[in-house]
Design a protein around this motif. Structure first.
Motif, mmCIF file in Angstrom:
data_model
loop_
_atom_site.group_PDB
_atom_site.id
_atom_site.type_symbol
_atom_site.label_atom_id
_atom_site.label_comp_id
_atom_site.label_asym_id
_atom_site.label_seq_id
_atom_site.Cartn_x
_atom_site.Cartn_y
_atom_site.Cartn_z
ATOM 1 N N GLY A 67 -91.499 -27.668 38.695
ATOM 2 C CA GLY A 67 -92.508 -28.197 39.606
ATOM 3 C C GLY A 67 -93.591 -28.918 38.835
ATOM 4 O O GLY A 67 -93.867 -28.603 37.680
ATOM 5 N N MET A 68 -94.201 -29.914 39.457
ATOM 6 C CA MET A 68 -95.348 -30.558 38.826
ATOM 7 C C MET A 68 -96.257 -31.213 39.849
ATOM 8 O O MET A 68 -95.934 -31.271 41.041
ATOM 9 C CB MET A 68 -94.906 -31.540 37.753
ATOM 10 N N ASP A 69 -97.406 -31.674 39.382
ATOM 11 C CA ASP A 69 -98.374 -32.302 40.270
ATOM 12 C C ASP A 69 -99.102 -33.377 39.469
ATOM 13 O O ASP A 69 -100.039 -33.086 38.737
ATOM 14 C CB ASP A 69 -99.347 -31.229 40.793
ATOM 15 N N ALA A 70 -98.638 -34.609 39.582
ATOM 16 C CA ALA A 70 -99.188 -35.712 38.780
ATOM 17 C C ALA A 70 -100.393 -36.340 39.478
ATOM 18 O O ALA A 70 -100.566 -36.182 40.690
ATOM 19 C CB ALA A 70 -98.110 -36.766 38.559
ATOM 20 N N ALA A 71 -101.186 -37.077 38.711
ATOM 21 C CA ALA A 71 -102.354 -37.768 39.271
ATOM 22 C C ALA A 71 -101.914 -38.875 40.230
ATOM 23 O O ALA A 71 -100.870 -39.498 40.038
ATOM 24 C CB ALA A 71 -103.183 -38.366 38.141
ATOM 25 N N ILE A 72 -102.717 -39.099 41.247
ATOM 26 C CA ILE A 72 -102.422 -40.175 42.208
ATOM 27 C C ILE A 72 -102.688 -41.535 41.572
ATOM 28 O O ILE A 72 -101.951 -42.487 41.767
ATOM 29 C CB ILE A 72 -103.272 -39.968 43.490
ATOM 30 N N LEU A 73 -103.767 -41.626 40.806
ATOM 31 C CA LEU A 73 -104.081 -42.875 40.106
ATOM 32 C C LEU A 73 -103.318 -42.899 38.790
ATOM 33 O O LEU A 73 -103.337 -41.928 38.034
ATOM 34 C CB LEU A 73 -105.579 -42.956 39.821
ATOM 35 N N MET A 74 -102.646 -44.009 38.544
ATOM 36 C CA MET A 74 -101.882 -44.111 37.296
ATOM 37 C C MET A 74 -102.156 -45.459 36.653
ATOM 38 O O MET A 74 -102.574 -46.410 37.324
ATOM 39 C CB MET A 74 -100.378 -43.979 37.603
ATOM 40 N N ASN A 75 -101.858 -45.524 35.365
ATOM 41 C CA ASN A 75 -101.981 -46.780 34.625
ATOM 42 C C ASN A 75 -101.209 -47.890 35.355
ATOM 43 O O ASN A 75 -100.076 -47.687 35.777
ATOM 44 C CB ASN A 75 -101.383 -46.541 33.231
ATOM 45 N N GLN A 76 -101.823 -49.042 35.506
ATOM 46 C CA GLN A 76 -101.179 -50.127 36.277
ATOM 47 C C GLN A 76 -99.813 -50.514 35.709
ATOM 48 O O GLN A 76 -98.955 -51.043 36.436
ATOM 49 C CB GLN A 76 -102.082 -51.352 36.356
ATOM 50 N N ASN A 77 -99.618 -50.249 34.412
ATOM 51 C CA ASN A 77 -98.328 -50.621 33.812
ATOM 52 C C ASN A 77 -97.165 -49.803 34.383
ATOM 53 O O ASN A 77 -96.019 -50.237 34.343
ATOM 54 C CB ASN A 77 -98.385 -50.456 32.287
ATOM 55 N N VAL A 78 -97.493 -48.608 34.895
ATOM 56 C CA VAL A 78 -96.449 -47.800 35.546
ATOM 57 C C VAL A 78 -95.843 -48.600 36.694
ATOM 58 O O VAL A 78 -94.622 -48.679 36.858
ATOM 59 C CB VAL A 78 -97.051 -46.482 36.100
ATOM 60 N N TRP A 79 -96.725 -49.219 37.478
ATOM 61 C CA TRP A 79 -96.271 -49.924 38.693
ATOM 62 C C TRP A 79 -95.675 -51.291 38.391
ATOM 63 O O TRP A 79 -94.929 -51.831 39.200
ATOM 64 C CB TRP A 79 -97.422 -50.011 39.704
ATOM 65 N N LYS A 80 -96.020 -51.812 37.216
ATOM 66 C CA LYS A 80 -95.366 -53.058 36.785
ATOM 67 C C LYS A 80 -93.942 -52.725 36.378
ATOM 68 O O LYS A 80 -92.985 -53.376 36.807
ATOM 69 C CB LYS A 80 -96.119 -53.697 35.618
ATOM 70 N N ALA A 81 -93.800 -51.660 35.554
ATOM 71 C CA ALA A 81 -92.464 -51.293 35.060
ATOM 72 C C ALA A 81 -91.549 -50.821 36.186
ATOM 73 O O ALA A 81 -90.351 -51.073 36.169
ATOM 74 C CB ALA A 81 -92.592 -50.201 34.000
ATOM 75 N N SER A 82 -92.118 -50.141 37.165
ATOM 76 C CA SER A 82 -91.276 -49.590 38.244
ATOM 77 C C SER A 82 -90.798 -50.666 39.203
ATOM 78 O O SER A 82 -89.922 -50.426 40.028
ATOM 79 C CB SER A 82 -92.068 -48.538 39.025
ATOM 80 N N GLY A 83 -91.441 -51.832 39.137
ATOM 81 C CA GLY A 83 -91.050 -52.921 40.034
ATOM 82 C C GLY A 83 -91.919 -52.998 41.277
ATOM 83 O O GLY A 83 -91.743 -53.887 42.113
#
Ligand code: ATP
Length: 440
Positions: A67-83
Motif C-alpha cells: 500500500g502507499m499514498d503519494a502526493a497529489i502534486l508532482m514534478n511536471q516532468n512526471v506528466w510529460k513522461a506519462s504522456g
C-alpha cells in the motif's frame, strides 16, 4: 411485497442523499461548483466502508501487495513522461452563439447546438489536467498539475518500494486517493465529476505471465463487486477493441454497470506493458528495473492495472440498493445495502421515550452493541414506526427494540430485519452472537 425502481430513480437518489446526509452539492450555499460533491456523515461512512473492503481484498489479505499514498502534486516532468501533458485530452466543440462547450464524442449532431440551435465550431483537443503554480514565482518551471490519476504516484515510487522491501515478481503497489479532471461536461451525480477518488493497483509482472495475472485480476474485480453487494446481472465486461484503447494498453476490459442513466464504465482493467516504467526510466534517467536473482537478468517489469472509481462504486451501490415497496399500507423507501457497506449496522430503540426503565435498558443494549459493532445508533425520537422508516431510508440492516416484555418477562429484545420488516425475539445474552452472524 411488490418492489420497484422508477425511471426517475436518479432524482430520488440525489434527493435522498441530500436529505439524509450522504452527499451534498459542493459549495452549495454559494450556488454550487459544477462537478464537485461533498460527502456528509453517512456518505463518508459508506465511502470508507467501500474503500475498506477494497483495501482488505487487494492489500491486507494478500502477501504480494504494497500500500502507499503519494502526493497529489508532482514534478511536471512526471506528466510529460506519462504522456498526460501532450495527450490527456477530450475533443471539445464550442457553440459560436451561446459559448457552451460540449464533448464532441458525446453529442450526436456535431454541427448544431442542442441548447440554443447555434452553430458549433471546429473540434479542438482540450487538456483535462488542472494546471497550477508551485511557490511564489510564476514561470515555466513552477508549473504543476493536480494529478488526473493516482497511477503515476505508484510508477515513480517503484524503485523506492523495490529498494526498501526487495519484493519478488509478481508484486503490486496499491493506493486510494483523489484525482482531478477538468471534465468538459460533469454530469450524472457522482458518475462524472471533476474531483474524484480512485482505488488503483499497479501490478508488476514478468512479460511472459501477463495473461495469467490479467485473468486473475479479472476474477478479483468480479469478487470485489460482490463484496460491495452489486448485482452480477447489472455488470458487463466490454473488451475494448484495437484502436479504441489508450496508447499504452495492449489489452483493456471495461467493466460496465447498468446505471439508471444507461450502461457506463464502472471500472477498467488494463495491460499497460512496460510503457510507464520504461517512459519514466528514460525521462528521469533513473533505471526502473527488476533484477532476477536466479537468471541474473535485469529487465523492466510489465504492468497490469485494475482501476476503480470510488464515486462510481458508491453510485452503483446506491442505485442497486434504492428500493420502494408497500409496508403497513404505505409506500416505503429503503436502501437495501449489503451489511458490509451500510453506514449504520444496527439501531437501538426504547419502545417509548417517556418510560425511564425502557430508556435505561435500551441504553445498556446500545452500549453493548456499540462496543462490538461501532456503527450503531440510538434513537428515541418520534413513534417507533417513524424510527424504523428513518433507519430503512439510510439502509440500516437491523433495528433492535427494547419493549415491556424485555423488562417484565424474559430479557429479550426484538430484532427487525430491514428488507422483510419481520421481527424476531432474541435474548439479550445471545444478541451479540446473533447479530454477528446476521451481519455476515
Ligand atoms: P470515462 O471514459 O468514463 O471518462 P476513463 O476511461 O477516462 O472514464 P480511467 O481513466 O480508466 O477512466 O479512470 C479509471 C476509473 O476512474 C474509471 O473506471 C472510473 O471509475 C473513475 N473515473 C474516471 N473519470 C472519472 C470522473 N470524471 N468522475 C468519476 N469517476 C471517474
Amino acid at each position: 411485497m411488490a418492489q420497484s425502481k422508477q425511471p426517475d430513480t436518479m432524482e430520488k437518489i440525489i434527493s435522498l442523499c441530500k436529505r439524509r446526509g450522504f452527499v451534498y452539492q459542493g459549495s452549495e450555499i454559494y450556488g454550487g461548483l459544477a462537478g464537485t460533491w461533498d460527502y456528509g456523515p453517512y456518505g463518508v461512512a459508506l465511502k470508507k466502508n467501500i474503500e475498506g473492503l477494497w483495501w482488505k481484498r487487494f492489500v491486507t489479505d494478500r502477501e504480494d501487495m504494497y500500500g502507499m499514498d503519494a502526493a497529489i502534486l508532482m514534478n511536471q516532468n512526471v506528466w510529460k513522461a506519462s504522456g498526460h501533458v501532450g495527450g490527456f485530452s477530450d475533443p471539445l466543440v464550442e457553440c459560436a452563439k451561446c459559448k457552451r462547450r460540449f464533448r464532441a464524442d458525446q453529442i450526436i449532431d456535431k454541427k448544431k447546438c442542442t441548447e440554443c440551435g447555434g452553430t458549433l465550431g471546429e473540434e479542438k483537443q482540450f487538456n483535462m489536467m488542472f494546471k497550477t503554480q508551485i511557490g511564489a514565482t510564476e514561470d515555466e518551471t513552477s508549473i504543476s498539475y493536480l494529478r488526473p490519476e493516482t497511477a503515476q504516484g505508484m510508477f515513480v515510487n517503484f524503485k523506492n518500494v523495490y529498494d526498501s522491501f526487495h519484493p519478488k515478481l509478481p508484486f503490486g503497489l496499491a493506493q486510494i486517493g483523489k484525482a482531478f479532471r477538468n471534465e468538459i461536461a460533469p454530469r450524472d451525480f457522482l458518475f462524472r465529476v471533476r474531483e474524484l477518488e480512485q482505488m488503483e493497483i499497479e501490478y508488476f509482472v514478468r512479460p511472459s505471465e501477463w495473461e495469467e495475472k490479467f485473468e486473475e485480476f479479472r476474477k478479483e474485480v468480479w469478487e470485489f463487486t460482490k463484496d460491495v453487494g452489486l448485482p452480477k446481472e447489472n455488470i458487463h465486461e466490454l473488451e475494448v477493441p484495437d484502436g479504441e484503447r489508450a496508447h499504452y494498453s495492449k489489452r483493456t476490459i471495461d467493466f460496465e454497470f447498468d446505471f439508471p442513466f444507461g450502461k457506463k464504465e464502472l471500472y477498467g482493467l488494463a495491460y499497460r506493458t512496460d510503457y510507464d516504467l520504461g517512459s519514466h526510466s528514460k525521462a528521469s534517467t533513473v533505471p526502473l528495473e527488476y533484477f532476477d536473482e536466479d537468471t541474473k537478468e535485469r529487465f523492466t517489469p510489465h504492468c497490469i492495472e485494475p482501476s476503480f472509481g470510488v464515486g462510481r462504486t458508491m453510485l452503483a451501490v446506491l442505485a442497486s440498493a434504492y428500493t420502494e415497496d408497500e409496508m403497513g399500507g404505505e409506500t416505503r423507501t429503503f436502501l437495501k445495502f449489503a451489511p458490509a457497506v451500510a453506514p449504520v449496522k444496527i439501531a437501538v430503540f426504547p419502545l417509548l421515550k417517556n418510560k425511564p426503565q425502557l430508556v435505561e435498558k435500551a441504553r445498556e443494549v446500545y452500549a453493548l452493541l456499540k462496543k462490538e459493532f461501532g456503527a450503531v445508533e440510538f434513537d428515541d425520537n418520534g413513534n417507533i414506526g417513524k424510527r424504523y422508516r428513518r433507519q430503512d431510508e439510510i439502509g440500516t440492516p437491523f433495528c433492535v427494540t427494547v419493549d415491556f416484555d424485555t423488562l417484565e418477562k424474559d430479557n429479550t429484545v426484538t430484532v427487525r430485519d430491514r428488507d422483510s420488516g419481520i421481527q424476531t425475539r432474541v435474548a439479550i445474552a445471545e444478541l451479540l452472537e446473533r447479530l454477528t452472524k446476521l451481519l455476515g
